[in-house]
Write a protein that holds these residues in place. Structure first.
Motif, PDB file in Angstrom:
ATOM      1  N   ALA A 194      -2.621   2.551 -13.849  1.00 41.57           N
ATOM      2  CA  ALA A 194      -3.011   3.650 -13.262  1.00 41.57           C
ATOM      3  C   ALA A 194      -4.345   3.244 -12.324  1.00 41.57           C
ATOM      4  N   LEU A 195      -5.232   2.704 -12.955  1.00 41.74           N
ATOM      5  CA  LEU A 195      -6.433   2.255 -12.185  1.00 41.74           C
ATOM      6  C   LEU A 195      -6.092   1.262 -11.252  1.00 41.74           C
ATOM      7  N   LEU A 196      -5.204   0.293 -11.596  1.00 40.63           N
ATOM      8  CA  LEU A 196      -4.941  -0.650 -10.540  1.00 40.63           C
ATOM      9  C   LEU A 196      -4.165  -0.096  -9.366  1.00 40.63           C
ATOM     10  N   LYS A 197      -3.155   0.796  -9.450  1.00 38.11           N
ATOM     11  CA  LYS A 197      -2.559   1.580  -8.514  1.00 38.11           C
ATOM     12  C   LYS A 197      -3.604   2.189  -7.325  1.00 38.11           C
ATOM     13  N   LEU A 198      -4.505   2.956  -8.184  1.00 32.84           N
ATOM     14  CA  LEU A 198      -5.427   3.581  -7.243  1.00 32.84           C
ATOM     15  C   LEU A 198      -6.256   2.735  -6.414  1.00 32.84           C
ATOM     16  N   LEU A 199      -6.515   1.386  -7.238  1.00 28.92           N
ATOM     17  CA  LEU A 199      -7.333   0.420  -6.271  1.00 28.92           C
ATOM     18  C   LEU A 199      -6.776  -0.060  -5.226  1.00 28.92           C
ATOM     19  N   GLY A 200      -5.327  -0.154  -5.342  1.00 26.63           N
ATOM     20  CA  GLY A 200      -4.340  -0.657  -4.667  1.00 26.63           C
ATOM     21  C   GLY A 200      -4.530   0.120  -3.197  1.00 26.63           C
ATOM     22  N   GLN A 201      -4.863   1.303  -3.154  1.00 20.90           N
ATOM     23  CA  GLN A 201      -4.869   2.246  -2.064  1.00 20.90           C
ATOM     24  C   GLN A 201      -6.080   2.486  -1.451  1.00 20.90           C
ATOM     25  N   LEU A 202      -7.005   1.462  -1.797  1.00 17.09           N
ATOM     26  CA  LEU A 202      -8.473   1.327  -1.140  1.00 17.09           C
ATOM     27  C   LEU A 202      -8.422   0.532  -0.073  1.00 17.09           C
ATOM     28  N   ASP A 203      -9.439   0.483   0.667  1.00 15.97           N
ATOM     29  CA  ASP A 203      -9.510  -0.568   1.908  1.00 15.97           C
ATOM     30  C   ASP A 203     -10.799  -1.491   1.190  1.00 15.97           C
ATOM     31  N   LYS A 204     -10.810  -2.060   0.084  1.00 13.59           N
ATOM     32  CA  LYS A 204     -11.829  -2.801  -0.383  1.00 13.59           C
ATOM     33  C   LYS A 204     -11.525  -3.876  -1.269  1.00 13.59           C
ATOM     34  N   PRO A 205     -12.275  -5.113  -1.288  1.00 10.44           N
ATOM     35  CA  PRO A 205     -11.781  -6.266  -2.150  1.00 10.44           C
ATOM     36  C   PRO A 205     -11.901  -5.816  -3.574  1.00 10.44           C
ATOM     37  N   ILE A 206     -10.981  -6.338  -4.410  1.00  5.10           N
ATOM     38  CA  ILE A 206     -10.861  -6.002  -5.843  1.00  5.10           C
ATOM     39  C   ILE A 206     -11.144  -7.398  -6.634  1.00  5.10           C
ATOM     40  N   LEU A 207     -12.057  -7.585  -7.460  1.00  3.47           N
ATOM     41  CA  LEU A 207     -12.169  -8.590  -8.328  1.00  3.47           C
ATOM     42  C   LEU A 207     -11.550  -8.406  -9.723  1.00  3.47           C
ATOM     43  N   LEU A 208     -10.405  -8.616  -9.940  1.00  7.15           N
ATOM     44  CA  LEU A 208      -9.520  -8.536 -11.112  1.00  7.15           C
ATOM     45  C   LEU A 208      -9.829  -9.696 -12.193  1.00  7.15           C
ATOM     46  N   LYS A 209     -10.465  -9.261 -13.133  1.00  6.22           N
ATOM     47  CA  LYS A 209     -10.575 -10.020 -14.137  1.00  6.22           C
ATOM     48  C   LYS A 209      -9.242 -10.290 -15.286  1.00  6.22           C
TER      49      LYS A 209
END
Ligand code: PEP
Ligand code: MN
Length: 341
Positions: A194-209
């Protein structure tokens, strides 16, 4: 499926194929190449054969299945490395080996500003610091929350360093995004879809550990969650996995770097602090990361590790960080990469 367009196929042909993919119930993701463009059509595996019809459309060279379960993250869809832009002039996944430094947690104005100045001085290109902390114990310090984000923004103001900070809860995504330049997903949330999907809608880089018990394939499937929502700016970070070994906090899977590079175009960083749990092991593992072909590091640095609210034992003092960065430059050079002064 991957729809490979012919060399010289124009915008109108690309748009027509794109429209047809949508009509067939799939999501098109265009990758613009030097000589030709390709479109990744992703969606339901069952029934994907119907996309073969695209073969007969003008401008289409070939329609081939994507064999890997992760699609947009795969080298099949994009064979060239992704250079993720953080801010203008700063890219992770390009020629530069990028180091992120800072404390585990933001604790006070003095602490974060002093650390920011010190890591910048040593050559770090981004500042890290957690304002929301995913702690193993509910009785441990949980972070300064928005107050911490404001202090990070102050430290950015002073140093010009973009900030990387973790978001733990989908509820806080919007708030954290107002302050962060890069949104970090921690090891405990690697498979919080659920968190990943929301972050996928952002225009911002994601650092995924990488999660502490996540296989490489599962890790890439998590990246796929972000990519499939439209956010292409994903950076992977190996931070150690759980093994039987107790001498280190986790076991750094250094081979994850070349393994990931054989599977994905996404940049790969190493976090030697969480991977080892010991400040004395940060330097050797950082050199190993550069040698293995990583795109950068995420290192915990604290002005006074013995007083840190979290992860003091795996945090470098500014002077030790400085010394490590100096030697790191030699390894980075051998790896044919560059590093900021
Ligand atoms: C952190 O970066 O401080 C952190 C909590 O890391 P991880 O999620 O890798 O444990
Ligand atoms: Mn930490």
């Amino acid at each position: 499926m991957i729809i490979v367009m012919k060399k010289g196929a124009g915008q109108a042909e690309l748009a027509a194929v794109e429209a047809k993919i949508i009509e067939l119930g799939y999501a098109p993701h265009i990758i613009y190449g030097e000589t030709r463009n390709v479109i990744g059509a992703v969606g339901e595996e069952h029934g994907k054969e119907k996309l073969q019809i695209l073969q007969s459309m003008p401008g289409v060279e070939n329609v081939v299945p994507i064999l890997k379960p992760y699609k947009l993250a795969s080298l099949e869809v994009q064979p060239t490395p992704s250079a993720v832009e953080i801010v203008p002039g700063l890219v992770i996944g390009g020629k530069e080996f990028v180091v992120v430094g800072g404390p585990c947690s933001v604790e006070s104005r003095e602490q974060i500003c002093e650390t920011a100045v010190a890591v910048k001085e040593a050559g770090a290109r981004l500042l890290r610091g957690g304002a929301y902390k995913p702690r193993t114990s509910p009785y441990s310090f949980q972070g300064m929350e928005e107050e911490g984000l404001k202090l990070l923004a102050e430290a950015r103001e002073i140093t010009g360093l973009p900030i990387v900070t973790e978001v733990v809860n989908p509820r806080d995504v919007e708030l954290v995004a107002r302050y962060a330049d890069v949104m970090q997903v921690g090891a405990r949330n690697t498979q919080n879809f659920a968190l990943l999907k929301l972050l996928g809608q952002l225009d911002k880089p994601i650092l995924l550990k990488r999660g502490m018990a996540t296989t490489i394939q599962e890790f890439l499937m998590s990246a796929e969650y972000v990519l499939s929502e439209g956010n292409r700016r994903v950076i992977l970070c190996e931070r150690g996995i759980r093994t039987f070994e107790t001498a280190t906090r986790n076991t750094l899977d250094i081979s994850a770097v070349p393994v990931l590079k054989q599977q994905t175009h996404l940049p790969v960083m190493i976090d030697p602090s969480h991977a080892t749990g010991h400040a004395s092991l940060i330097a050797p593992m950082s050199y190993a990361a550069a040698a293995a072909g990583a795109d950068g590091l995420l290192v915990e640095v604290h002005p006074c590790p013995e007083k840190a609210a979290s992860d003091g034992p795996q945090s470098l003092r500014p002077a030790d960080f400085h010394a490590m960065m100096k030697k790191l430059r030699e390894f980075v050079k051998v790896a044919e990469r560059t590093m900021a002064d």
